[in-house]
Design a protein around this motif. Structure first.
Motif, PDB file in Angstrom:
ATOM      1  N   LEU A 287      35.844 -35.201 -10.984  1.00  0.00           N
ATOM      2  CA  LEU A 287      35.871 -36.646 -11.214  1.00  0.00           C
ATOM      3  C   LEU A 287      34.663 -37.337 -10.576  1.00  0.00           C
ATOM      4  CD1 LEU A 287      37.654 -38.659 -12.618  1.00  0.00           C
ATOM      5  CD2 LEU A 287      38.876 -39.023 -10.491  1.00  0.00           C
TER       6      LEU A 287
ATOM      7  N   VAL B 251      38.772 -40.162 -26.642  1.00  0.00           N
ATOM      8  CA  VAL B 251      39.601 -39.444 -25.654  1.00  0.00           C
ATOM      9  C   VAL B 251      40.481 -38.406 -26.361  1.00  0.00           C
ATOM     10  CG1 VAL B 251      41.441 -39.690 -23.925  1.00  0.00           C
ATOM     11  CG2 VAL B 251      39.568 -41.344 -23.985  1.00  0.00           C
TER      12      VAL B 251
ATOM     13  N   THR C 180      31.163 -37.207 -20.474  1.00  0.00           N
ATOM     14  CA  THR C 180      32.547 -36.699 -20.569  1.00  0.00           C
ATOM     15  C   THR C 180      32.546 -35.226 -20.993  1.00  0.00           C
ATOM     16  OG1 THR C 180      32.789 -37.483 -22.841  1.00  0.00           O
ATOM     17  CG2 THR C 180      33.606 -38.933 -21.131  1.00  0.00           C
TER      18      THR C 180
ATOM     19  N   VAL D  99      41.722 -34.460 -20.088  1.00  0.00           N
ATOM     20  CA  VAL D  99      41.901 -35.740 -20.793  1.00  0.00           C
ATOM     21  C   VAL D  99      41.821 -36.895 -19.793  1.00  0.00           C
ATOM     22  CG1 VAL D  99      43.527 -37.135 -22.137  1.00  0.00           C
ATOM     23  CG2 VAL D  99      43.200 -34.734 -22.706  1.00  0.00           C
ATOM     24  N   ALA D 100      42.443 -36.712 -18.628  1.00  0.00           N
ATOM     25  CA  ALA D 100      42.407 -37.755 -17.595  1.00  0.00           C
ATOM     26  C   ALA D 100      40.975 -37.991 -17.122  1.00  0.00           C
ATOM     27  CB  ALA D 100      43.297 -37.352 -16.417  1.00  0.00           C
ATOM     28  N   GLN D 101      40.219 -36.896 -16.956  1.00  0.00           N
ATOM     29  CA  GLN D 101      38.820 -37.026 -16.535  1.00  0.00           C
ATOM     30  C   GLN D 101      38.032 -37.859 -17.552  1.00  0.00           C
ATOM     31  OE1 GLN D 101      36.128 -33.810 -17.429  1.00  0.00           O
ATOM     32  NE2 GLN D 101      35.434 -33.739 -15.317  1.00  0.00           N
ATOM     33  N   SER D 102      38.228 -37.554 -18.828  1.00  0.00           N
ATOM     34  CA  SER D 102      37.527 -38.261 -19.887  1.00  0.00           C
ATOM     35  C   SER D 102      37.938 -39.747 -19.905  1.00  0.00           C
ATOM     36  CB  SER D 102      37.865 -37.579 -21.219  1.00  0.00           C
ATOM     37  OG  SER D 102      37.521 -38.384 -22.288  1.00  0.00           O
ATOM     38  N   PHE D 103      39.236 -39.989 -19.779  1.00  0.00           N
ATOM     39  CA  PHE D 103      39.756 -41.357 -19.804  1.00  0.00           C
ATOM     40  C   PHE D 103      39.160 -42.182 -18.658  1.00  0.00           C
ATOM     41  CE2 PHE D 103      42.982 -44.572 -18.719  1.00  0.00           C
ATOM     42  CZ  PHE D 103      43.060 -45.225 -19.947  1.00  0.00           C
ATOM     43  N   ILE D 104      39.112 -41.582 -17.469  1.00  0.00           N
ATOM     44  CA  ILE D 104      38.577 -42.307 -16.299  1.00  0.00           C
ATOM     45  C   ILE D 104      37.082 -42.594 -16.489  1.00  0.00           C
ATOM     46  CG2 ILE D 104      38.104 -42.129 -13.802  1.00  0.00           C
ATOM     47  CD1 ILE D 104      40.812 -40.582 -13.632  1.00  0.00           C
TER      48      ILE D 104
ATOM     49  N   PRO E 172      45.673 -31.754 -19.595  1.00  0.00           N
ATOM     50  CA  PRO E 172      45.837 -33.151 -19.153  1.00  0.00           C
ATOM     51  C   PRO E 172      44.819 -33.572 -18.097  1.00  0.00           C
ATOM     52  CG  PRO E 172      47.697 -31.784 -18.421  1.00  0.00           C
ATOM     53  CD  PRO E 172      46.888 -30.966 -19.375  1.00  0.00           C
ATOM     54  N   ILE E 173      44.377 -32.617 -17.269  1.00  0.00           N
ATOM     55  CA  ILE E 173      43.355 -32.953 -16.259  1.00  0.00           C
ATOM     56  C   ILE E 173      42.054 -33.324 -16.979  1.00  0.00           C
ATOM     57  CG2 ILE E 173      42.008 -32.078 -14.290  1.00  0.00           C
ATOM     58  CD1 ILE E 173      44.346 -30.152 -13.693  1.00  0.00           C
TER      59      ILE E 173
ATOM     60  N   SER F  48      37.897 -29.777 -24.901  1.00  0.00           N
ATOM     61  CA  SER F  48      38.465 -29.232 -23.656  1.00  0.00           C
ATOM     62  C   SER F  48      38.942 -27.807 -23.873  1.00  0.00           C
ATOM     63  CB  SER F  48      39.656 -30.069 -23.188  1.00  0.00           C
ATOM     64  OG  SER F  48      39.286 -31.404 -23.071  1.00  0.00           O
TER      65      SER F  48
END
Lengths: 243, 242
Positions: free
Chosen positions: A25, A132, A57, A107-112, A104-105, A139
């Motif tokens: 992150l 996203v 991303t 996807v969360a990284q991309s979203f943030i 999910p990690i 991924s």
């Protein structure tokens, strides 16, 4: 159920490693902030936030390969897998258990990353959600590479191959930091024969809402992801037999 | 019924014969030790019996289930505590135990009850919420054995469980293993002669993949004509016993 138990364990191991936060992150966010600061002083079209963020991303996902490969290689080296191979967990449980928690990690990284980009001026549109969403096949490619390298390399080798080589490959051959047309020739041909630049161009097309332009990049990404996944499963099963 | 019946078990790696036509029988509740110098075939035998390696020839039956054909049934009966530390280092002691409960499909209530039972039995209560990776070697071995026992195995494989431990930690583990005698069939491999002599009902000595002798410690000493078990081992392995 058994697979989910194993997947939860893998998620905990990854998320509790401080390197996950630092590289997974922290590093992509620093890149976005740094390049945006440079862009503010010396405007370069390549580093405009709408152009830069999709690339970062994708680049950030190379760390997912590192986390995944590291965990598998450590488990193999510590005889932890040997213990689990003597339990009722099946081959499919192992493969899904190592693959699913990273999704999910990622996807969360991309979203943030997109969230921070919005704070820096990226226009808030529904296209961000598509970007996203389509990070999932990208991924899968990087996670499959993690399963692949984790199945054949030692813990130390993973650091060199995934930590140094792959991150450099995905940086140099993806068109994130410079336009590949500026180099041209064989370099550009090699880059376009690999999936990284296609993943970046797929994300860039989605972000601007040019859905026709996601092809053929999406096929390249899916093709590479499936091929890598098939090879990774083969190599993982092979190392299971040689335990 | 025998807990384990081994019939002509053989494992070859290219030109090397790791285990050569091994045949023996182990009774339910017995603590059976496999002894031998490095490369004798102890760990390979355990790997085959726990379905981690396929035999080149022969078969073994664990409570009637073939290691070649009934691997799922065999895996539901056994647990392995490998030679090296085999714990999830980033997880706490409690989480490591819960992981194994989940892998065996225990309900939430049963998992909680088993975790309490095993942590008390193995004296792990003091470190239950500590990360496994932060524990000393002795505590990690205890946890490793607890992880093997929590699945309620009928057969437990302990591969060099006290290797590298200090005297006190080893003594503690011996006490734990003694409490299991008669309840679980235990197959123990060790390099420590005194450990095998103190704990085992019967001992098998192997060399170059072959079984040299299988008997009680007292009978092995009598066969080798010595009062020292270590000396008996040396004489048998060197082939100078009567």
């Amino acid at each position: 159920m058994k697979m989910l138990t194993f997947a939860r364990r893998n998620a905990k191991e990854i998320l509790r490693d401080p390197l996950t936060l630092a590289f997974g992150l922290g590093f992509p966010l620093i890149l976005i902030l740094l390049m945006s600061a440079i862009q503010a002083n010396i405007p370069v079209p390549l580093f405009e936030i709408a152009h830069l963020t999709p690339g970062v991303t994708v680049f950030g996902l190379s760390f997912m390969t590192l986390f995944s490969a590291s965990l598998i290689a450590k488990d193999r080296g510590s005889a932890f897998l040997q213990r689990l191979y003597a339990t009722p967990l099946s081959s499919l449980d192992f493969i899904l258990g190592y693959t699913l928690p990273i999704l999910p990690i990622a996807v969360a990284q991309s979203f943030i990353c997109y969230l921070v980009a919005m704070m820096l001026g990226l226009e808030m549109t529904v296209n961000i959600l598509f970007a996203v969403l389509f990070i999932i096949p990208v991924s899968l490619l990087f996670i499959a590479l993690g399963l692949l390298f984790g199945s054949i390399l030692t813990d130390k080798q993973v650091g060199g191959i995934c930590g140094a080589l792959l991150t450099n490959l995905s940086a140099w051959l993806s068109g994130i930091w410079f336009d590949l047309a500026l180099v041209g020739g064989a370099f550009k041909k090699i880059a376009y024969a690999l999936p990284f630049v296609h993943a970046v161009e797929l994300e860039r097309a989605l972000l601007v809402g040019d859905f026709a332009a996601i092809f053929p990049h999406l096929w390249w990404v899916i093709g590479y992801a499936l091929a890598c996944l098939a090879l990774a499963v083969f190599l993982f099963l092979r190392q299971m037999k040689t335990q | 019924m025998s807990a384990i019946k081994i019939e002509g078990l053989t494992k070859r790696y290219h030109d090397t014969v790791a285990v050569d036509n091994l045949s023996l029988s182990i009774e339910e509740g017995e603590l059976f030790s496999l002894l031998g110098v490095n490369g004798a075939g102890k760990t390979t035998t355990i790997k085959m019996l726990s379905c981690l390696a396929a035999p080149t020839a022969g078969d073994a039956y664990l409570f009637g289930n073939s290691i070649c054909r009934d691997t799922a049934a065999v895996k539901s009966l056994i647990a392995v505590s490998p030679q090296e530390t085999a714990v999830a280092r980033g997880l706490s002691v409690r989480e490591n135990l819960a992981l194994i409960c989940g892998v065996y499909g225990f309900t939430k209530d049963k998992s909680a009850a088993k975790i309490t039972e095993l942590t008390e039995a193995l004296g792990l209560s003091a470190v239950i919420d500590k990360k496994a990776g932060k524990l000393s070697g002795g505590w990690q071995r205890r946890l490793s054995i607890a992880m093997a026992l929590i699945s309620e195995p009928k057969i437990l494989f302990l591969d060099e469980p006290t290797l590298g431990l200090d005297v006190i930690a080893r003594s503690d583990l011996w006490d734990i293993i003694r409490t299991l005698k008669g309840k679980v069939t235990i197959i123990l491999t060790t390099h420590y002669m005194e450990e095998a002599e103190a704990l085992s009902d019967r001992i098998a000595i192997m060399r170059d993949g072959r079984l040299l002798i299988c008997d009680t410690a007292a009978e092995i000493k009598r066969t080798a004509d010595t009062d020292s078990f270590e000396e008996a081992f040396v004489r048998i392995v060197k082939g100078v016993a009567k």
